[in-house]
Write a protein that holds these residues in place. Sequence first.
Motif, PDB file in Angstrom:
ATOM      1  N   GLU A   3       0.840  -1.214   0.000  1.00 56.65           N
ATOM      2  CA  GLU A   3       0.000   0.000   0.000  1.00 56.65           C
ATOM      3  C   GLU A   3       0.866   1.252   0.000  1.00 56.65           C
ATOM      4  O   GLU A   3       0.651   2.182  -0.774  1.00 56.65           O
ATOM      5  CB  GLU A   3      -0.895   0.017   1.253  1.00 56.65           C
ATOM      6  N   LYS A   4       1.867   1.255   0.914  1.00 54.75           N
ATOM      7  CA  LYS A   4       2.720   2.452   1.049  1.00 54.75           C
ATOM      8  C   LYS A   4       3.559   2.680  -0.210  1.00 54.75           C
ATOM      9  O   LYS A   4       3.724   3.814  -0.667  1.00 54.75           O
ATOM     10  CB  LYS A   4       3.631   2.296   2.268  1.00 54.75           C
ATOM     11  N   ALA A   5       4.099   1.591  -0.770  1.00 53.03           N
ATOM     12  CA  ALA A   5       4.946   1.719  -1.976  1.00 53.03           C
ATOM     13  C   ALA A   5       4.123   2.248  -3.150  1.00 53.03           C
ATOM     14  O   ALA A   5       4.581   3.097  -3.913  1.00 53.03           O
ATOM     15  CB  ALA A   5       5.561   0.367  -2.324  1.00 53.03           C
ATOM     16  N   ALA A   6       2.895   1.771  -3.273  1.00 52.07           N
ATOM     17  CA  ALA A   6       2.018   2.224  -4.365  1.00 52.07           C
ATOM     18  C   ALA A   6       1.652   3.699  -4.178  1.00 52.07           C
ATOM     19  O   ALA A   6       1.623   4.479  -5.128  1.00 52.07           O
ATOM     20  CB  ALA A   6       0.762   1.367  -4.401  1.00 52.07           C
ATOM     21  N   GLU A   7       1.405   4.070  -2.918  1.00 50.10           N
ATOM     22  CA  GLU A   7       1.020   5.448  -2.595  1.00 50.10           C
ATOM     23  C   GLU A   7       2.154   6.418  -2.915  1.00 50.10           C
ATOM     24  O   GLU A   7       1.945   7.444  -3.543  1.00 50.10           O
ATOM     25  CB  GLU A   7       0.736   5.514  -1.088  1.00 50.10           C
ATOM     26  N   SER A   8       3.364   6.051  -2.473  1.00 47.48           N
ATOM     27  CA  SER A   8       4.488   6.997  -2.610  1.00 47.48           C
ATOM     28  C   SER A   8       4.925   7.185  -4.064  1.00 47.48           C
ATOM     29  O   SER A   8       5.543   8.184  -4.406  1.00 47.48           O
ATOM     30  CB  SER A   8       5.671   6.523  -1.769  1.00 47.48           C
ATOM     31  N   THR A   9       4.605   6.222  -4.947  1.00 49.09           N
ATOM     32  CA  THR A   9       5.062   6.344  -6.343  1.00 49.09           C
ATOM     33  C   THR A   9       3.902   6.560  -7.319  1.00 49.09           C
ATOM     34  O   THR A   9       4.109   6.599  -8.526  1.00 49.09           O
ATOM     35  CB  THR A   9       5.799   5.049  -6.778  1.00 49.09           C
ATOM     36  N   ASN A  10       2.687   6.675  -6.774  1.00 48.74           N
ATOM     37  CA  ASN A  10       1.487   6.786  -7.630  1.00 48.74           C
ATOM     38  C   ASN A  10       1.402   5.643  -8.648  1.00 48.74           C
ATOM     39  O   ASN A  10       0.972   5.840  -9.786  1.00 48.74           O
ATOM     40  CB  ASN A  10       1.453   8.124  -8.385  1.00 48.74           C
ATOM     41  N   SER A  11       1.835   4.453  -8.235  1.00 57.74           N
ATOM     42  CA  SER A  11       1.732   3.290  -9.136  1.00 57.74           C
ATOM     43  C   SER A  11       0.265   2.916  -9.282  1.00 57.74           C
ATOM     44  O   SER A  11      -0.506   3.022  -8.335  1.00 57.74           O
ATOM     45  CB  SER A  11       2.489   2.094  -8.552  1.00 57.74           C
ATOM     46  N   ARG A  12      -0.095   2.465 -10.482  1.00 59.72           N
ATOM     47  CA  ARG A  12      -1.495   2.080 -10.717  1.00 59.72           C
ATOM     48  C   ARG A  12      -1.703   0.641 -10.226  1.00 59.72           C
ATOM     49  O   ARG A  12      -1.382  -0.315 -10.930  1.00 59.72           O
ATOM     50  CB  ARG A  12      -1.832   2.200 -12.203  1.00 59.72           C
ATOM     51  N   THR A  13      -2.188   0.532  -8.997  1.00 62.34           N
ATOM     52  CA  THR A  13      -2.398  -0.798  -8.403  1.00 62.34           C
ATOM     53  C   THR A  13      -3.868  -0.973  -8.075  1.00 62.34           C
ATOM     54  O   THR A  13      -4.608  -0.004  -7.930  1.00 62.34           O
ATOM     55  CB  THR A  13      -1.593  -0.964  -7.099  1.00 62.34           C
ATOM     56  N   LEU A  14      -4.256  -2.239  -7.929  1.00 58.17           N
ATOM     57  CA  LEU A  14      -5.614  -2.557  -7.527  1.00 58.17           C
ATOM     58  C   LEU A  14      -5.523  -3.513  -6.334  1.00 58.17           C
ATOM     59  O   LEU A  14      -5.039  -4.630  -6.461  1.00 58.17           O
ATOM     60  CB  LEU A  14      -6.365  -3.224  -8.694  1.00 58.17           C
ATOM     61  N   HIS A  15      -5.935  -3.007  -5.144  1.00 56.00           N
ATOM     62  CA  HIS A  15      -5.888  -3.849  -3.931  1.00 56.00           C
ATOM     63  C   HIS A  15      -7.260  -4.498  -3.791  1.00 56.00           C
ATOM     64  O   HIS A  15      -8.063  -4.088  -2.962  1.00 56.00           O
ATOM     65  CB  HIS A  15      -5.547  -2.992  -2.707  1.00 56.00           C
ATOM     66  N   ASN A  16      -7.502  -5.504  -4.612  1.00 54.64           N
ATOM     67  CA  ASN A  16      -8.855  -6.050  -4.710  1.00 54.64           C
ATOM     68  C   ASN A  16      -9.025  -7.369  -3.954  1.00 54.64           C
ATOM     69  O   ASN A  16     -10.125  -7.815  -3.726  1.00 54.64           O
ATOM     70  CB  ASN A  16      -9.217  -6.251  -6.197  1.00 54.64           C
ATOM     71  N   HIS A  17      -7.905  -7.989  -3.561  1.00 51.75           N
ATOM     72  CA  HIS A  17      -8.012  -9.318  -2.944  1.00 51.75           C
ATOM     73  C   HIS A  17      -8.230  -9.219  -1.445  1.00 51.75           C
ATOM     74  O   HIS A  17      -7.783  -8.275  -0.808  1.00 51.75           O
ATOM     75  CB  HIS A  17      -6.753 -10.138  -3.240  1.00 51.75           C
ATOM     76  N   PHE A  18      -8.904 -10.231  -0.889  1.00 56.61           N
ATOM     77  CA  PHE A  18      -9.149 -10.237   0.556  1.00 56.61           C
ATOM     78  C   PHE A  18      -7.833 -10.425   1.315  1.00 56.61           C
ATOM     79  O   PHE A  18      -7.704  -9.987   2.442  1.00 56.61           O
ATOM     80  CB  PHE A  18     -10.151 -11.340   0.926  1.00 56.61           C
ATOM     81  N   ASP A  19      -6.863 -11.112   0.685  1.00 53.98           N
ATOM     82  CA  ASP A  19      -5.509 -11.166   1.260  1.00 53.98           C
ATOM     83  C   ASP A  19      -4.792  -9.897   0.819  1.00 53.98           C
ATOM     84  O   ASP A  19      -4.611  -9.673  -0.384  1.00 53.98           O
ATOM     85  CB  ASP A  19      -4.739 -12.386   0.735  1.00 53.98           C
ATOM     86  N   LEU A  20      -4.356  -9.092   1.787  1.00 57.34           N
ATOM     87  CA  LEU A  20      -3.776  -7.787   1.443  1.00 57.34           C
ATOM     88  C   LEU A  20      -2.416  -7.928   0.762  1.00 57.34           C
ATOM     89  O   LEU A  20      -1.940  -6.995   0.121  1.00 57.34           O
ATOM     90  CB  LEU A  20      -3.629  -6.929   2.714  1.00 57.34           C
ATOM     91  N   SER A  21      -1.788  -9.115   0.909  1.00 55.54           N
ATOM     92  CA  SER A  21      -0.450  -9.288   0.329  1.00 55.54           C
ATOM     93  C   SER A  21      -0.513  -9.741  -1.138  1.00 55.54           C
ATOM     94  O   SER A  21       0.494 -10.157  -1.704  1.00 55.54           O
ATOM     95  CB  SER A  21       0.341 -10.311   1.146  1.00 55.54           C
ATOM     96  N   VAL A  22      -1.707  -9.673  -1.750  1.00 61.25           N
ATOM     97  CA  VAL A  22      -1.847  -9.970  -3.190  1.00 61.25           C
ATOM     98  C   VAL A  22      -2.433  -8.729  -3.866  1.00 61.25           C
ATOM     99  O   VAL A  22      -3.500  -8.261  -3.482  1.00 61.25           O
ATOM    100  CB  VAL A  22      -2.799 -11.165  -3.430  1.00 61.25           C
ATOM    101  N   ILE A  23      -1.718  -8.179  -4.845  1.00 64.58           N
ATOM    102  CA  ILE A  23      -2.240  -6.990  -5.545  1.00 64.58           C
ATOM    103  C   ILE A  23      -2.103  -7.157  -7.055  1.00 64.58           C
ATOM    104  O   ILE A  23      -1.369  -8.019  -7.529  1.00 64.58           O
ATOM    105  CB  ILE A  23      -1.510  -5.691  -5.112  1.00 64.58           C
ATOM    106  N   GLU A  24      -2.835  -6.313  -7.788  1.00 65.11           N
ATOM    107  CA  GLU A  24      -2.674  -6.246  -9.243  1.00 65.11           C
ATOM    108  C   GLU A  24      -1.971  -4.940  -9.569  1.00 65.11           C
ATOM    109  O   GLU A  24      -2.269  -3.911  -8.970  1.00 65.11           O
ATOM    110  CB  GLU A  24      -4.056  -6.301  -9.919  1.00 65.11           C
ATOM    111  N   LEU A  25      -1.059  -4.988 -10.538  1.00 66.82           N
ATOM    112  CA  LEU A  25      -0.205  -3.831 -10.819  1.00 66.82           C
ATOM    113  C   LEU A  25      -0.042  -3.684 -12.330  1.00 66.82           C
ATOM    114  O   LEU A  25       0.078  -4.677 -13.038  1.00 66.82           O
ATOM    115  CB  LEU A  25       1.159  -4.089 -10.149  1.00 66.82           C
ATOM    116  N   LYS A  26      -0.025  -2.437 -12.801  1.00 68.67           N
ATOM    117  CA  LYS A  26       0.270  -2.191 -14.220  1.00 68.67           C
ATOM    118  C   LYS A  26       1.738  -2.533 -14.489  1.00 68.67           C
ATOM    119  O   LYS A  26       2.625  -2.107 -13.748  1.00 68.67           O
ATOM    120  CB  LYS A  26       0.030  -0.711 -14.560  1.00 68.67           C
TER     121      LYS A  26
END
Length: 565
Positions: A526-549
């Motif tokens: 979450e923090k890494a995506a926030e600080s770099t404005n990366s286009r991520t989707l935190h859609n999974h119930f497990d927070l340690s799985v994300i989708e990323l451009k």
Amino acid sequence: MFVSDFRKDFYELVQSQRVLLFVASDVDALCACKILQALFQCDHVQYTLVPVSGWQELETAFLEHKEQCRYFILINCGANVDLLDILQPDEDTVFFVCDTHRPVNVVNVYNDTQIRLLIKQDDDLEVPAYDDIFRDEEDDEHSGNDSDGSEPSEKRKRLEEETVEETMKRRQLREWEARRRDILFDYEQYEYHGTSSAMVMFDLAWMMSKDLNDMLWWAIVGLTDQWVQDKITQMKYVTDVGILQRHVSRHNHRNEDEENTLSVDCTRISFEYDLRLVLYQHWSLHDSLCNTSYTAARFKLWSVQGQKRLQEFLADMGLPLKQVKQKFQSMDIALKENLQEMIEESANKFGMKDMRVQTFSIHFGFKHKFLASDVVFATMSLMENPEKDSSGTDHFIQALDSLSRSNLDKLYHGLELAKKQLQATQQTIASCLCTNLVISQGPFLYCSLMEGTPDVILFSKPASLSLLSRNLLKSFVCSTKNRRCKLLPLVMAAPLSMEQGTVTVVGIPPETDSSDRKNFFGRAFEKAAESTNSRTLHNHFDLSVIELKAEDRSKFLDALVSLLS
């Protein structure tokens, strides 16, 4: 709030209403759902079942159905986020949340009206105290006294006193807020899992004296799913197995004289101290040894030397290759009788001390026997089937059906899919290790699967990718000489959609014997995506799985490295 009496404060409330079930796409959730469905069937409770694989689906489904029901039951989703903030429900809507994800969001814990948590209190939840994280509004508002017609000097004096008081209050508020941030950071930093939802639901059935052998089997499969996916510690697994073992003795107790009165197709569950080999009773022993992550990592089967060690192991047991490579069911009965002891004895010589594990098996009559882990792999493969022509809901329904004893053909189909998945997993691990795709980024290891890798489509779903990542990390730890790398966590990326240019990224905690299975990647992502404005989707119930451009991958990884360094 936590529900203390599940029967009175949950079941009896929903019994007379139409309820809506939101069920996450994992095997434990499916088993909990089966137990609840069986209870609802007993008491003629009307319900609607909606499978959800992520937050977006949950929000959409809730908007679609919120007018129809007042009571909503969420299985393995919803505990670790502020549910009311995400779903924005009406005042009279009530959510019953049975979820293994920890930590539980503090707003969910302290909401007394709309959120009811069906969570065992004996798990070490360590929820912060109410006063440390919530503050009444009136405490923060300072009351300004109206000026009366007193002397100017008195007025000035009072103003000064008020200013000092106000300054003190602000300072105290700032200190309290800083302390609150620290407390919440410590509480929410690590993601981990609590008691299996299927076990919680079985407990409810047991309390109401409605527990059946089928329900007990689903509770066992739910717990085994947590163990197979490394969601719980070995200690927790053994403790929960002990609890279920008592229920198994109670349900499957047979007197000698009754032996002849059993029907042939009855269901029998038994406690086993069985081999830690995947699907070996439905495969050949050789294939099972090659595709079990535990043996493949210890033998280092991706190397020529490793293949030699496997041959030596088989020779040490004195098993002919012809017997080992044919289907397990066709092996000589004389060999099968002492097989477990033979394998355990030879495994000890080769440094594999944990070759046998406490588990359960089920017999449907004389012909069909399954270990709990067989059912977990089969159900998971049915649910994450990468076929394009059927939807996620179809796969969910198929997986749910495969858990019923009347649908053994679906379970056998799941076993075949599981074999393909396991073979693909070991082949992918071998190619990653042989081509040095696992690289150290400093604070973590990183591995990325390329588009066009064989079987890459099998790893686009979160559970399959997580299982691959865990097994890859275990194999890497066995193969590397670098001591520091043995203690590092792993971040793994796999292509998700070529059209949208997205990848699935999963974070796995370090592979150590004392590992408490706590995962810090959810917050870090979450923090890494926030600080770099990366286009991520935190859609999974497990927070340690994300989708990323895919284009944002390098800046996201750089931010993650600097964050964790």
